[in-house]
Write a protein that holds these residues in place. Structure first.
Motif, mmCIF file in Angstrom:
data_model
loop_
_atom_site.group_PDB
_atom_site.id
_atom_site.type_symbol
_atom_site.label_atom_id
_atom_site.label_comp_id
_atom_site.label_asym_id
_atom_site.label_seq_id
_atom_site.Cartn_x
_atom_site.Cartn_y
_atom_site.Cartn_z
ATOM 1 N N PHE A 119 -6.797 0.632 14.549
ATOM 2 C CA PHE A 119 -7.409 1.657 13.701
ATOM 3 C C PHE A 119 -6.568 1.922 12.457
ATOM 4 C CE2 PHE A 119 -8.875 2.307 18.003
ATOM 5 C CZ PHE A 119 -10.242 2.418 17.829
ATOM 6 N N THR A 120 -7.263 2.149 11.369
ATOM 7 C CA THR A 120 -6.640 2.572 10.125
ATOM 8 C C THR A 120 -7.265 3.896 9.709
ATOM 9 O OG1 THR A 120 -8.238 1.252 8.847
ATOM 10 C CG2 THR A 120 -6.097 0.249 9.336
ATOM 11 N N TRP A 121 -6.457 4.714 9.042
ATOM 12 C CA TRP A 121 -6.869 6.082 8.733
ATOM 13 C C TRP A 121 -6.879 6.316 7.230
ATOM 14 C CZ3 TRP A 121 -8.403 8.970 12.845
ATOM 15 C CH2 TRP A 121 -8.026 8.499 14.105
ATOM 16 N N TYR A 122 -7.813 7.176 6.799
ATOM 17 C CA TYR A 122 -7.996 7.446 5.373
ATOM 18 C C TYR A 122 -8.169 8.940 5.141
ATOM 19 C CZ TYR A 122 -8.815 2.423 5.116
ATOM 20 O OH TYR A 122 -8.679 1.066 5.205
ATOM 21 N N ARG A 123 -7.599 9.399 4.036
ATOM 22 C CA ARG A 123 -7.815 10.767 3.566
ATOM 23 C C ARG A 123 -8.307 10.696 2.130
ATOM 24 N NH1 ARG A 123 -3.158 12.933 4.661
ATOM 25 N NH2 ARG A 123 -2.189 12.456 2.664
ATOM 26 N N ASP A 124 -9.515 11.265 1.920
ATOM 27 C CA ASP A 124 -10.149 11.198 0.597
ATOM 28 C C ASP A 124 -10.218 9.757 0.100
ATOM 29 O OD1 ASP A 124 -10.418 13.938 0.641
ATOM 30 O OD2 ASP A 124 -8.541 14.303 -0.408
ATOM 31 N N ASN A 125 -10.578 8.838 1.025
ATOM 32 C CA ASN A 125 -10.762 7.403 0.747
ATOM 33 C C ASN A 125 -9.469 6.657 0.427
ATOM 34 O OD1 ASN A 125 -13.594 7.505 1.102
ATOM 35 N ND2 ASN A 125 -13.844 8.292 -0.973
ATOM 36 N N ASN A 126 -8.321 7.283 0.609
ATOM 37 C CA ASN A 126 -7.037 6.625 0.406
ATOM 38 C C ASN A 126 -6.370 6.369 1.749
ATOM 39 O OD1 ASN A 126 -7.121 6.732 -2.496
ATOM 40 N ND2 ASN A 126 -6.635 8.921 -2.341
ATOM 41 N N ARG A 127 -5.812 5.186 1.906
ATOM 42 C CA ARG A 127 -5.159 4.811 3.163
ATOM 43 C C ARG A 127 -3.996 5.754 3.452
ATOM 44 N NH1 ARG A 127 -4.409 -0.275 5.760
ATOM 45 N NH2 ARG A 127 -3.360 0.129 7.762
ATOM 46 N N VAL A 128 -3.920 6.260 4.662
ATOM 47 C CA VAL A 128 -2.835 7.138 5.083
ATOM 48 C C VAL A 128 -1.611 6.293 5.403
ATOM 49 C CG1 VAL A 128 -2.061 8.750 6.848
ATOM 50 C CG2 VAL A 128 -4.382 8.915 5.949
ATOM 51 N N THR A 129 -0.483 6.651 4.801
ATOM 52 C CA THR A 129 0.769 5.919 5.006
ATOM 53 C C THR A 129 1.693 6.732 5.899
ATOM 54 O OG1 THR A 129 0.541 4.951 2.805
ATOM 55 C CG2 THR A 129 2.691 4.782 3.857
ATOM 56 N N TYR A 130 1.988 6.217 7.089
ATOM 57 C CA TYR A 130 2.771 6.970 8.066
ATOM 58 C C TYR A 130 4.256 7.005 7.708
ATOM 59 C CZ TYR A 130 -1.481 5.476 10.355
ATOM 60 O OH TYR A 130 -2.790 5.199 10.623
ATOM 61 N N THR A 131 4.766 5.923 7.136
ATOM 62 C CA THR A 131 6.207 5.834 6.888
ATOM 63 C C THR A 131 6.666 6.850 5.852
ATOM 64 O OG1 THR A 131 5.778 4.113 5.231
ATOM 65 C CG2 THR A 131 6.272 3.391 7.483
ATOM 66 N N LYS A 132 5.756 7.350 5.031
ATOM 67 C CA LYS A 132 6.127 8.308 3.998
ATOM 68 C C LYS A 132 5.892 9.756 4.420
ATOM 69 C CE LYS A 132 5.193 5.102 0.178
ATOM 70 N NZ LYS A 132 4.433 4.878 -1.071
#
Length: 252
Positions: free
Chosen positions: A74-87
């Motif tokens: 699974f990949t996750w998005y907020r407001d159509n932008n990929r969510v980056t976990y490392t940041k």
């Protein structure tokens, strides 16, 4: 003879054309029906597992991306932008779950997910439904009210205090009188008044383990005894020249 031969050729051509049409009507829909759904990836469903869409900073939000089987990443998005976990140290991605352990204003937005096949990374789904999360920077101040709004009030009367937070839901209320906690934690408390109820009242609201509001405004409640007039002399029916004595007292 030539005319018969031409007629036969025409009939044969029409017959072939008819067979092609029948074959097309039967075969191609059957092939599409057999192959089409296999090429269409499923659409995931995004669910909010935490209780509220309207949240406050430091609260927790949890999502789950659901498909019929577990053979997906699974990949996750907020407001159509990929969510980056490392940041973002407040994000946890565990299989089909996304946890925001301590919400900030930057986490506000519309969340969606996609799924990628574990066997073929080129086989991915479209976006799931979107779940919108609103994050408030500050917790609200509860409003306290008193009905009836008289002051002072008298012994034996009834008064209702109400504490209310008008943002989001799930609030529990704590009442105070002169700085001491009251046992009643409902939104509205009802008091049948005695002199001991006189004092200053206020409230605060909490929900979960992380969120607590400031205290409300304070309301002063003053209580008076009701005057009572009593005869001191033994008779209420008197004659001229007799004396009458009355007393005025307060009844609790």
């Amino acid at each position: 003879m030539t005319q018969l031969s031409s007629t036969a050729s025409t009939c044969a051509a029409q017959w072939k054309m008819w067979l092609v049409k029948v074959f097309s009507v039967i075969y191609f829909p059957a092939v599409c029906a057999a192959q089409g759904p296999q090429n269409v990836p499923p659409t995931p469903t995004l669910k909010l597992l935490s209780p509220w869409l309207d949240v406050f900073e430091n609260e927790t939000v949890m999502f789950r991306c659901e498909l019929e089987n577990n053979e997906w990443m699974f990949t996750w998005y907020r407001d159509n932008n990929r969510v980056t976990y490392t940041k973002d140290p407040n994000l946890e991605d565990v299989q089909s779950y996304l946890n925001i352990t301590s919400v900030t204003r930057s986490h506000q937005g519309g969340y969606a997910c996609k799924a990628i096949s574990e066997e073929n990374s080129e086989n991915s789904t479209g976006f799931s439904n979107t779940v919108n999360v609103t994050v408030y920077e500050k917790t609200p101040q509860p409003r306290v009210s008193k009905v009836p709004d008289f002051n002072p009030m008298y012994v034996g009367e009834t008064v209702n205090f109400t504490c209310k937070v008008h943002v989001s839901s799930g609030w529990e209320y704590q009442w105070y009188k002169d700085g001491q906690k009251l046992s009643d934690t409902s939104e509205t408390i009802s008091l049948h008044l005695g002199l001991a109820h006189q004092g200053e009242y206020w409230c605060k609201a909490t929900r979960g383990e992380k969120t607590s509001t400031d205290i409300s405004a304070k309301i002063q409640l003053n209580i008076l005894e009701i005057p009572s007039l009593k005869p001191v002399t033994p008779w209420l029916d008197v004659f001229p020249t007799e004396s009458v004595k009355l007393s005025c007292g307060m009844v609790i």
